[in-house]
Write an enzyme that holds these catalytic residues in place. Structure first.
Site, PDB file in Angstrom:
ATOM      1  N   ASN A  76       0.815  -0.980  -0.036  1.00  0.00           N
ATOM      2  CA  ASN A  76      -0.040   0.215   0.208  1.00  0.00           C
ATOM      3  C   ASN A  76       0.990   1.109   0.071  1.00  0.00           C
ATOM      4  OD1 ASN A  76       0.747  -0.771   2.664  1.00  0.00           O
ATOM      5  ND2 ASN A  76      -1.120   0.087   3.482  1.00  0.00           N
TER       6      ASN A  76
ATOM      7  N   GLU B 285       4.478  -4.030  12.060  1.00  0.00           N
ATOM      8  CA  GLU B 285       3.485  -3.221  11.768  1.00  0.00           C
ATOM      9  C   GLU B 285       2.440  -3.855  11.103  1.00  0.00           C
ATOM     10  OE1 GLU B 285       0.768  -0.925  10.590  1.00  0.00           O
ATOM     11  OE2 GLU B 285       2.219  -0.226   9.179  1.00  0.00           O
TER      12      GLU B 285
ATOM     13  N   CYS C 281      -3.768   0.477   6.713  1.00  0.00           N
ATOM     14  CA  CYS C 281      -3.703  -0.346   7.850  1.00  0.00           C
ATOM     15  C   CYS C 281      -4.473   0.271   9.191  1.00  0.00           C
ATOM     16  CB  CYS C 281      -2.644  -0.898   8.394  1.00  0.00           C
ATOM     17  SG  CYS C 281      -1.075   0.074   8.518  1.00  0.00           S
TER      18      CYS C 281
ATOM     19  N   GLU D 256       7.512   2.397  14.264  1.00  0.00           N
ATOM     20  CA  GLU D 256       8.136   3.071  12.906  1.00  0.00           C
ATOM     21  C   GLU D 256       8.153   4.539  13.444  1.00  0.00           C
ATOM     22  OE1 GLU D 256       9.020   0.932  10.542  1.00  0.00           O
ATOM     23  OE2 GLU D 256       7.224  -0.231   9.754  1.00  0.00           O
TER      24      GLU D 256
END
Length: 553
Positions: A216, A313, A347, A527
């Protein structure tokens, strides 16, 4: 998922990039034949003939290129190149590493010429000379068009709009700049001990890190994983998703052009087999993965065989709570941002939209009106706000969720159908109309499972406690949001939300200075932000005795 995307999507682009500057003006005009694997400083092809896989352009459905997957030999070569680069890179000072990273960021940003294109065209309209896809000659200056080139390839690779792709590239650049700034600040601690003895700690790199990206945000994720790793003195072997293999290798070329040692950032293409080889390689010290929860569990299992640290993640089914005192305009904007960025393939999306029953009719009316107005079409056109989903199977999966929602009693207020653009060249693309579902309940599949497409489920609530209990009733916990004018309530609600990334009166903004990650099955580690340095380094403790050894023997 970008800091400035909200403003960009709420109004037409103020200054569209002139057609003369665009490398690609419409979808369906690019064919990629160059190698997509990269190690030891250059693009590589394998002497071993593996079965190649077709990669499709989402906007048109045509074959974009063929993916050459890496086997054990190629993965080993990439890791060996990364090991060699690590030996040199890890011995450089933080300031020396920072200079190269800053140069990489400047290369990405190189569309900004010494004199801006806009001013030059106003003053000297004939000084622009097109030198090809990569550069322009402006008043004697050569201005590289790297930002636009990367953004266009991201669109072709992924299907998202050019507006979003440009901001993704900007996010990648900002991430590299941010960690370049941290590279020279890595430090340990001094501890005074009795008798003049002391101890100190050293923050040291891990070695070769493996990064495994999602489809994505292909270019952005490659930067989000590599920037903190490189700042800490590590090297990296990165595997993009086989669905979107094109732009990660462009980042590898940017690092190489900036002066990074050969092998510092390498790209290996492939699917699950290649990812497994990377995770299990004995010389890989850490694995960072972005993707689904089931795949994340497999990554964690493989890494555990070598007791390797992981950053995961993963997915989400995030709640967005809109209280009766919320600013209606901002709440509607936030809900759209929480559901329809990148065709809903995000997400952290807040796909469970809980709206207080007092404002539900007005909210739904406005959301449906705005959703119907979203322009769908060629993602390379400036006016497009929703491009194509990433693949035909994924489009069919998302549409099946809508069908199942209808069977379970949800009402489709708008969208949820295949969309066929008027342009004949785009009719094979993977488009659908953004969907708003009403009359949803917590037991419905559309409310419980991650759809990963442009589908918003609207639910009503009456009390704060009820909303919180229902919002937290999920195994995932990536993100959550709340809209209210009551500051006290906002902080009280956020404290009780079981999610790693929470938003108050906004949604889906991810400045690189701030950590991003989830609770529960949505992941491990973070992140971005300063804390990520801890996930890409290890702490060594050194004891220094200034006297004699006090021995029991």
């Amino acid at each position: 998922m970008l800091q400035s995307l909200a403003l960009s999507l709420l109004r037409p682009p103020a200054s569209p990039v002139p057609a003369a500057v665009r490398c690609v003006s419409s979808s369906g005009s690019v064919k990629i034949t160059v190698p997509l694997n990269f190690w030891a400083g250059e693009r590589r092809t394998s002497p071993v003939k593996y079965n190649k896989e077709n990669v499709y352009e989402p906007a048109t459905g045509r074959v974009l290129c063929q993916l050459e997957p890496c086997g054990s030999t190629e993965v080993h070569k990439a890791v060996e190149a990364a090991k060699t680069a690590f030996d040199h890179w890890s011995r450089m000072s933080g300031m020396e590493r920072a200079r190269i990273m800053i140069q990489a960021a400047h290369i990405i940003e190189a569309l900004a010429a010494p004199l801006t294109l806009k001013n030059e065209l106003k003053q000297k309209p004939r000084v622009l000379v097109d030198l090809g896809c990569h550069c322009l000659l402006i008043c004697g200056f050569i201005a590289q068009r790297r930002r636009e080139e990367i953004a266009e390839m991201e669109v072709i690779d992924n299907g998202k709009s050019i507006t979003e792709a440009r901001l993704d590239v900007d996010s990648a650049r900002l991430c590299i700049e941010f960690y370049a700034g941290l590279a020279s600040t890595l430090a340990g601690q001094h501890v005074q001990l009795p008798g003049g003895s002391f101890a100190y700690t050293r923050r040291e790199p891990l070695g070769v890190c493996a990064g495994i990206g999602a489809w994505n945000y292909p270019f952005q994720i490659a930067a989000w994983k590599s920037a903190p790793a490189l700042a800490c003195g590590n090297s990296m072997v990165f595997k993009p998703s086989p669905v979107t293999p094109v732009t990660a290798v462009m980042l590898a070329e940017v690092y190489a052009e900036a002066g990074a040692p050969e092998g510092l950032f390498n790209v290996v293409q492939g699917g699950q087999e290649t990812g497994g080889l990377l995770c299990r390689h004995p010389d890989v010290a850490k694995v960072s993965f972005t993707g689904s929860v089931p795949t994340g569990k497999k990554i964690m299992e493989m890494a555990s065989e070598g007791v390797k640290p992981v950053t995961l993640e993963l997915g989400g089914k995030s709640p967005l709570l809109i209280f009766e005192d919320a600013d209606m305009e901002n709440a509607v904007r936030g809900a759209l941002m929480a559901n329809f960025l990148s065709q809903g393939q995000v997400c952290s999306n807040g796909t469970r939209v809980f709206v207080h029953k007092e404002i539900l009719p007005k909210f739904v009316e406005e959301v449906v009106k705005r959703t119907r107005a979203i322009e769908i079409g060629d993602p390379l056109q400036e006016s497009t706000r929703m491009g194509a989903l990433v693949s035909r199977p994924h489009l069919e999966k998302v549409l099946s969720f809508v069908d199942q929602a209808k069977q379970e009693g949800a009402t489709v207020l708008c969208g949820g159908e295949p969309f066929v653009p008027a342009d004949p060249q785009l009719r094979g693309g993977y488009y659908m109309t953004p969907c708003v579902l009403a009359d949803c309940t917590d037991e419905m599949t559309c409310v419980k499972e991650e759809i990963f497409g442009p589908v918003m489920s609207v639910l009503s609530f009456e009390s704060e406690d009820e909303a919180l209990q229902r919002a937290n009733d999920t195994t995932m916990g990536l993100a959550a949001g709340v809209f209210t004018r009551d500051v006290t309530r906002a902080h009280r609600v956020v404290e009780r939300l079981k999610a790693g990334s929470c938003f108050i009166n906004n949604y889906n903004i991810t400045p690189v200075e701030v950590p991003f990650g989830g609770f529960k099955t949505s992941g491990i580690g973070r992140e971005n932000g300063q804390v990520t340095v801890e996930h890409y380094s290890q702490l060594k403790t050194v004891f220094v005795e200034m006297g004699d050894v006090d021995s029991l023997f």
